[in-house]
Enzyme design. Structure first.
Site, PDB file in Angstrom:
ATOM      1  CD  GLU A   1     -38.786 -24.726  22.085  1.00  0.00           C
ATOM      2  OE1 GLU A   1     -39.177 -25.232  23.453  1.00  0.00           O
ATOM      3  OE2 GLU A   1     -37.434 -25.420  22.073  1.00  0.00           O
TER       4      GLU A   1
ATOM      5  CG  PHE B   1     -41.334 -32.350  34.213  1.00  0.00           C
ATOM      6  CD1 PHE B   1     -40.424 -33.019  33.883  1.00  0.00           C
ATOM      7  CD2 PHE B   1     -41.569 -31.776  33.622  1.00  0.00           C
ATOM      8  CE1 PHE B   1     -41.092 -32.992  31.597  1.00  0.00           C
ATOM      9  CE2 PHE B   1     -42.414 -31.525  32.279  1.00  0.00           C
ATOM     10  CZ  PHE B   1     -42.106 -32.446  31.838  1.00  0.00           C
ATOM     11  CD  GLN B   2     -40.339 -29.180  30.216  1.00  0.00           C
ATOM     12  OE1 GLN B   2     -40.882 -28.268  30.826  1.00  0.00           O
ATOM     13  NE2 GLN B   2     -40.754 -29.726  28.994  1.00  0.00           N
TER      14      GLN B   2
ATOM     15  CE  LYS C   1     -46.805 -22.705  36.204  1.00  0.00           C
ATOM     16  NZ  LYS C   1     -47.259 -23.561  35.279  1.00  0.00           N
TER      17      LYS C   1
ATOM     18  CG  MET D   1     -16.122 -24.324   4.116  1.00  0.00           C
ATOM     19  SD  MET D   1     -14.709 -23.891   2.688  1.00  0.00           S
ATOM     20  CE  MET D   1     -16.375 -22.296   2.529  1.00  0.00           C
TER      21      MET D   1
END
Length: 555
Positions: free
Chosen positions: A51, A113-114, A163, A468
């Site tokens: 993602e 969940f999630q 959803k 760096m």
């Protein structure tokens, strides 16, 4: 017509002219992906490997094209994986709409969940965000999001959609995209007259051209103003390409890794004109000793930036293009002055330089890339030494040619951005300048480039260390190299081949041209070139922390 929420979302994307989205599916966005499947002939979905890669690709697409980038992720970890990319876009004023799935409304707030509160998480790094719990509000929310992302100072907007909303039905009526609103009034004629008088009076003026010049489409107005008044120009990192890098008035970068010419000019100027820049710490360093002899003029569309970091004597808030045009109409034409001649002497006396000493030098790699591509490529970068060598030794002559994470400094940004830029600009060669540390972070996006047959080039300046950070450890921490050696034996050329890309390894200067020519000839496969450089290569000049910008360390 009566449509599901997911179908309304896709119709709204089409209304906005969206032709490409970047994302990764999951349970909370299954309905959205089903609708995207049905709309696949109108909206192209690019399946990234992660993602975060989707958010960086949407960012790169937006920077290369000037259009709003779109990314999609599921709820929970999918949404949180977008956060770094959203923050990157926020810091650099990139228009983006991030769409996330959320658990059904009946499960909100129950540690389902999630489930995460993604609107709460992203509130500090978005222009605005929404959670949609009613399908009837979805179309209006999407239209507002695109308007907000693009208007004024651009930035990312997040839409979190439950959803059950994507499955519910509602009436959909097509609509024209909302026009961006004018967020500020603009300066008065009196303010413009005073600013123009200050420019005419100045004996040693300097312009700082920032990223806002490119974003606002004010590049030609910037050029006209500088040429009419013969004002030397420096840029921020994000401003590269907003003024031609091969122009006689151009002095190079300013600040921590600026040229000696730019930093000396700013330290001696009597009028410092900052345009579309935010006076970051990497530009001003010691604020008490920044441009000590100058009156400051600041031109920006965001009033919150005026006076935030430095005292401003001539604040001009509004559309940069219109303000520059108004100033150019008011100022007097000037011929070359003693100040211009002094700048030219400094440029001859203090060029960016390096010695080959028989070694493969990263500066040489970038210079050869510039020559071989004729300066026409779009360059994306990772973050660190690679980013600054790319900024110093490739000349950028047009806007949206240099794409890099400036404000947030996101390692792992470049490859995703390179993919997005190549998809947005298929007629251009897009090249990612990387360090080995940054490349490791999101190298799985190579599989995305392979799948979509993108002829991107990844040039890894491989010093087997976090370059760096090691440079700072050597210069400012007495050589205590704590956790910066990453010589793990990875063969990046072989890794590229394993992904289905082309892998090339370069260890000598005489191999550079052939490697680039082979890579540029590729039409449907990404190419990774592993340039083996010394671990103690450094970026010079560098201003020590806390020092004024005219006190530079040079090689």
């Amino acid at each position: 017509m009566r449509l599901t929420g997911a179908e309304i979302l896709t119709e709204c994307l089409k209304e906005q002219g969206v032709d490409t989205v970047f994302g990764f599916p999951g349970g909370a966005v299954l309905n959205i992906y089903d609708a995207l499947y049905k709309a696949r002939n109108e909206i192209r979905h690019i399946l990234t490997s992660h993602e975060q890669g989707a958010s960086h690709a949407a960012d790169g697409y937006a920077r290369a094209t000037g259009r709003t980038g779109v990314c999609i992720a599921t709820s929970g970890p999918g949404a949180t994986n977008l956060v770094t990319g959203i923050a990157t876009a926020y810091m650099d004023s990139v228009p983006m709409v991030a769409i996330t799935g959320q658990v059904p409304t009946s499960l909100l707030g129950k540690d389902s969940f999630q489930e995460v509160d993604i609107t709460g998480i992203t509130m500090p790094v978005t222009k605005h965000n929404y959670i949609v719990k009613d399908v009837k509000k979805l179309a209006g929310t999407v239209r507002d999001a695109f308007r907000i992302a693009a208007e004024g100072r651009p930035g990312p907007v997040l839409i979190d959609i439950c959803k059950d909303v994507t499955a519910a039905y509602a009436e959909y009526e097509p609509a024209e995209p909302l026009k961006p609103r004018c967020t500020v009034e603009g300066p008065s004629d009196v303010q413009l007259d005073e600013a123009a008088a200050a420019i005419n009076k100045a004996q040693r003026p300097v312009i700082l051209s920032g990223g806002g010049v490119s974003i606002s489409g004010a590049v030609s107005e910037m050029l006209a103003l500088a040429e009419k008044a013969m004002i030397p120009v420096t840029t921020t990192l994000m401003g590269l390409g907003s003024f031609p890098g091969n122009h006689e008035l151009f002095m190079g970068l300013v600040g921590m890794h600026g040229t000696r010419t730019s930093n000396m000019a700013v330290s001696e100027t009597d009028l410092f004109i900052a345009v579309g820049a935010r006076f970051s710490d990497r530009v001003i360093s010691n604020v008490q000793r920044f441009a000590p002899h100058a009156r400051i003029m600041h031109i920006d569309i965001d009033p919150a930036e005026i006076g935030k970091n430095v005292t401003v004597h001539y604040p001009l808030v509004g559309n940069i293009r219109e303000i520059l045009q108004g100033l150019c109409d008011r100022i007097s034409r000037r011929e070359k002055t003693d100040w211009n001649r002094r700048i030219e002497q400094w440029k001859e006396q203090y060029p960016l330089k390096y010695e080959m000493n028989g070694r493969l030098r990263p500066q040489y790699v970038i210079e050869r890339l510039y020559d071989i591509t004729g300066g026409d490529a779009i360059i994306t970068t990772e973050v660190g030494q690679n980013q600054l060598w790319a900024a110093q030794f490739y000349k950028y002559t047009r806007p949206r040619q240099f794409i890099s994470s400036g404000g947030l400094g996101t390692m792992g940004y470049g490859l995703g951005a390179c993919i997005g830029a190549q998809i947005g600009k298929p007629d251009k060669k897009v090249i990612n300048i990387a360090g080995d540390g940054s490349f490791r972070m999101n190298c799985t996006e190579l599989s995305t480039a392979v799948e979509y047959k993108l002829p991107v080039i990844i040039a890894i300046l491989n010093n087997h260390v976090l370059g760096m950070v090691r440079q700072w450890q050597q210069l400012f921490y007495d050589g205590r190299y704590s956790a910066t050696t990453i010589d793990r034996g990875t063969d990046f050329a072989a890794l590229a081949e394993a992904f289905g890309a082309v892998g090339i390894r370069v260890t000598k200067p005489e191999e550079v041209d052939a490697a680039f020519e082979k890579a540029l000839a590729s039409e449907d496969r990404p190419v990774v070139i592993d340039f083996e450089i010394d671990r103690d290569e450094k970026v010079f000049p560098i201003v020590p922390p806390g020092a004024p910008i005219n006190e530079l360390i040079e090689e």
